[in-house]
Design a protein around this motif. Structure first.
Motif, PDB file in Angstrom:
ATOM      1  N   TYR A  19      39.812  28.325   0.501  1.00 23.83           N
ATOM      2  CA  TYR A  19      40.929  28.267  -0.276  1.00 23.83           C
ATOM      3  C   TYR A  19      41.671  27.075  -0.550  1.00 23.83           C
ATOM      4  O   TYR A  19      42.229  26.743  -1.725  1.00 23.83           O
ATOM      5  N   ARG A  20      41.728  26.267   0.785  1.00 25.86           N
ATOM      6  CA  ARG A  20      42.270  25.231   0.986  1.00 25.86           C
ATOM      7  C   ARG A  20      41.373  23.881   0.417  1.00 25.86           C
ATOM      8  O   ARG A  20      41.837  22.701   0.374  1.00 25.86           O
ATOM      9  N   ASN A  21      40.364  24.225  -0.152  1.00 23.32           N
ATOM     10  CA  ASN A  21      39.206  23.133  -0.763  1.00 23.32           C
ATOM     11  C   ASN A  21      38.943  22.052   0.173  1.00 23.32           C
ATOM     12  O   ASN A  21      38.736  21.183   0.022  1.00 23.32           O
ATOM     13  N   VAL A  22      38.802  22.497   1.528  1.00 22.39           N
ATOM     14  CA  VAL A  22      38.511  21.585   2.606  1.00 22.39           C
ATOM     15  C   VAL A  22      36.766  21.542   2.392  1.00 22.39           C
ATOM     16  O   VAL A  22      36.079  22.745   2.147  1.00 22.39           O
ATOM     17  N   PRO A  23      36.263  20.206   2.371  1.00 25.20           N
ATOM     18  CA  PRO A  23      35.002  20.072   2.152  1.00 25.20           C
ATOM     19  C   PRO A  23      33.861  20.777   3.077  1.00 25.20           C
ATOM     20  O   PRO A  23      34.447  21.027   4.386  1.00 25.20           O
ATOM     21  N   HIS A  24      32.751  21.168   2.830  1.00 24.26           N
ATOM     22  CA  HIS A  24      31.766  22.001   3.604  1.00 24.26           C
ATOM     23  C   HIS A  24      31.692  21.521   4.861  1.00 24.26           C
ATOM     24  O   HIS A  24      31.693  22.239   5.891  1.00 24.26           O
ATOM     25  N   LYS A  25      31.284  20.087   5.111  1.00 21.25           N
ATOM     26  CA  LYS A  25      30.921  19.579   6.410  1.00 21.25           C
ATOM     27  C   LYS A  25      32.138  19.402   7.141  1.00 21.25           C
ATOM     28  O   LYS A  25      32.089  19.950   8.503  1.00 21.25           O
ATOM     29  N   GLU A  26      33.514  19.205   6.557  1.00 21.26           N
ATOM     30  CA  GLU A  26      34.609  19.306   7.623  1.00 21.26           C
ATOM     31  C   GLU A  26      34.840  20.611   7.961  1.00 21.26           C
ATOM     32  O   GLU A  26      35.508  21.154   9.097  1.00 21.26           O
ATOM     33  N   ARG A  27      34.804  21.724   7.300  1.00 21.01           N
ATOM     34  CA  ARG A  27      35.013  23.322   7.325  1.00 21.01           C
ATOM     35  C   ARG A  27      33.967  23.622   8.379  1.00 21.01           C
ATOM     36  O   ARG A  27      34.409  24.448   9.195  1.00 21.01           O
ATOM     37  N   LYS A  28      32.888  23.306   8.296  1.00 20.13           N
ATOM     38  CA  LYS A  28      31.740  23.963   9.437  1.00 20.13           C
ATOM     39  C   LYS A  28      32.183  23.342  10.801  1.00 20.13           C
ATOM     40  O   LYS A  28      32.313  24.336  11.641  1.00 20.13           O
ATOM     41  N   LYS A  29      32.612  21.933  10.862  1.00 26.37           N
ATOM     42  CA  LYS A  29      33.120  21.446  12.041  1.00 26.37           C
ATOM     43  C   LYS A  29      34.114  22.241  12.716  1.00 26.37           C
ATOM     44  O   LYS A  29      34.170  22.626  14.007  1.00 26.37           O
ATOM     45  N   SER A  30      35.341  22.464  11.609  1.00 29.36           N
ATOM     46  CA  SER A  30      36.552  23.036  12.121  1.00 29.36           C
ATOM     47  C   SER A  30      36.249  24.663  12.481  1.00 29.36           C
ATOM     48  O   SER A  30      36.924  24.979  13.492  1.00 29.36           O
ATOM     49  N   VAL A  31      35.643  25.215  11.829  1.00 31.58           N
ATOM     50  CA  VAL A  31      35.183  26.688  11.989  1.00 31.58           C
ATOM     51  C   VAL A  31      34.406  26.807  13.662  1.00 31.58           C
ATOM     52  O   VAL A  31      35.084  27.435  14.282  1.00 31.58           O
ATOM     53  N   GLU A  32      33.507  25.895  13.607  1.00 34.01           N
ATOM     54  CA  GLU A  32      32.878  25.957  14.948  1.00 34.01           C
ATOM     55  C   GLU A  32      33.397  25.568  16.153  1.00 34.01           C
ATOM     56  O   GLU A  32      33.588  26.002  17.037  1.00 34.01           O
ATOM     57  N   GLU A  33      34.552  24.464  16.008  1.00 34.11           N
ATOM     58  CA  GLU A  33      35.311  23.861  17.007  1.00 34.11           C
ATOM     59  C   GLU A  33      36.187  25.153  17.392  1.00 34.11           C
ATOM     60  O   GLU A  33      36.817  25.344  18.575  1.00 34.11           O
ATOM     61  N   SER A  34      36.819  25.833  16.237  1.00 38.96           N
ATOM     62  CA  SER A  34      38.036  26.825  16.548  1.00 38.96           C
ATOM     63  C   SER A  34      37.519  28.077  17.318  1.00 38.96           C
ATOM     64  O   SER A  34      38.036  28.285  18.152  1.00 38.96           O
ATOM     65  N   LEU A  35      36.294  28.154  16.930  1.00 38.25           N
ATOM     66  CA  LEU A  35      35.404  29.551  17.591  1.00 38.25           C
ATOM     67  C   LEU A  35      35.073  29.161  18.983  1.00 38.25           C
ATOM     68  O   LEU A  35      35.392  30.008  19.992  1.00 38.25           O
ATOM     69  N   ARG A  36      34.753  27.902  19.120  1.00 38.63           N
ATOM     70  CA  ARG A  36      34.344  27.537  20.588  1.00 38.63           C
ATOM     71  C   ARG A  36      35.641  27.630  21.481  1.00 38.63           C
ATOM     72  O   ARG A  36      35.457  27.960  22.666  1.00 38.63           O
ATOM     73  N   LEU A  37      36.746  27.127  20.951  1.00 39.25           N
ATOM     74  CA  LEU A  37      37.949  27.036  21.654  1.00 39.25           C
ATOM     75  C   LEU A  37      38.483  28.639  22.023  1.00 39.25           C
ATOM     76  O   LEU A  37      39.013  28.635  23.226  1.00 39.25           O
ATOM     77  N   VAL A  38      38.298  29.396  21.397  1.00 39.85           N
ATOM     78  CA  VAL A  38      38.537  30.653  21.679  1.00 39.85           C
ATOM     79  C   VAL A  38      37.458  31.361  22.385  1.00 39.85           C
ATOM     80  O   VAL A  38      37.393  32.696  22.703  1.00 39.85           O
ATOM     81  N   GLY A  39      36.270  30.474  22.635  1.00 43.49           N
ATOM     82  CA  GLY A  39      35.232  31.419  23.492  1.00 43.49           C
ATOM     83  C   GLY A  39      34.301  32.163  22.740  1.00 43.49           C
ATOM     84  O   GLY A  39      33.693  33.192  23.173  1.00 43.49           O
ATOM     85  N   LEU A  40      34.211  32.122  21.413  1.00 41.81           N
ATOM     86  CA  LEU A  40      33.377  32.949  20.603  1.00 41.81           C
ATOM     87  C   LEU A  40      32.301  32.360  19.566  1.00 41.81           C
ATOM     88  O   LEU A  40      31.741  32.990  18.886  1.00 41.81           O
ATOM     89  N   GLU A  41      31.778  30.936  20.422  1.00 45.80           N
ATOM     90  CA  GLU A  41      30.681  30.367  19.636  1.00 45.80           C
ATOM     91  C   GLU A  41      29.214  31.241  19.439  1.00 45.80           C
ATOM     92  O   GLU A  41      28.635  31.276  18.663  1.00 45.80           O
ATOM     93  N   ASP A  42      29.237  32.099  20.685  1.00 45.88           N
ATOM     94  CA  ASP A  42      28.067  32.930  20.315  1.00 45.88           C
ATOM     95  C   ASP A  42      28.483  34.255  19.823  1.00 45.88           C
ATOM     96  O   ASP A  42      27.306  35.161  19.544  1.00 45.88           O
ATOM     97  N   ARG A  43      29.321  34.695  19.265  1.00 48.01           N
ATOM     98  CA  ARG A  43      29.545  35.857  18.390  1.00 48.01           C
ATOM     99  C   ARG A  43      29.809  35.517  16.893  1.00 48.01           C
ATOM    100  O   ARG A  43      30.261  36.357  16.293  1.00 48.01           O
ATOM    101  N   MET A  44      29.660  34.279  16.451  1.00 47.95           N
ATOM    102  CA  MET A  44      30.485  34.000  15.383  1.00 47.95           C
ATOM    103  C   MET A  44      29.597  34.585  14.181  1.00 47.95           C
ATOM    104  O   MET A  44      30.245  34.492  13.016  1.00 47.95           O
TER     105      MET A  44
END
Length: 135
Positions: A19-44
């Motif tokens: 919705y904020r028009n974040v480019p795909h590559k930046e979005r992917k990195k941000s989503v994966e990092e955020s899920l890693r920070l909360v310990g859910l990279e294996d449940r994404m």
């Protein structure tokens, strides 16, 4: 936790960035990092119905931090959780704070409030106590 049931954890975290028009590559990195920070990279790739209450709460936290906001507001972040999961969520909140995120927690639970660096107690619309760090 206001997760969309038909979307995976990854997609729930990604949606506000789309919705904020974040480019795909930046979005992917941000989503994966955020899920890693909360310990859910294996449940994404799991949908909310495939996650525990605590995992759903952590997806909501990942969604909140994915856009790197300067301030996080958490209204009763452990209210609907069992005590073990509540401890895990508070540990994640403390980790995020240590990484530089400012977090405001609204709670009626004194054991949660006691974990904060600063506590402002409000009664009848007035500040009745302000203790802790002001840095």
């Amino acid at each position: 936790f206001n997760l969309l049931p038909k979307l995976t954890a990854y997609e729930n975290v990604e949606l506000p960035l789309i919705y904020r028009n974040v480019p795909h590559k930046e979005r992917k990195k941000s989503v994966e990092e955020s899920l890693r920070l909360v310990g859910l990279e294996d449940r994404m790739h799991h949908r909310p119905s495939e996650l525990s209450g605590g995992q759903q709460q952590r997806v909501a936290i990942a969604r909140a931090i994915a856009g790197s906001p300067p301030l996080l507001l958490a209204d009763e972040p452990t209210g609907a959780l069992d005590s073990k999961t509540g401890i895990e969520v508070m540990d994640k909140m403390k980790e995020l704070n240590a990484l530089g995120h400012t977090i405001i927690i609204i709670t009626h639970d004194l054991s949660i409030a006691e974990q904060a660096k600063r506590v402002i107690r409000i009664q009848d619309g007035r500040i009745v106590e302000d203790r802790g760090s002001r840095a």
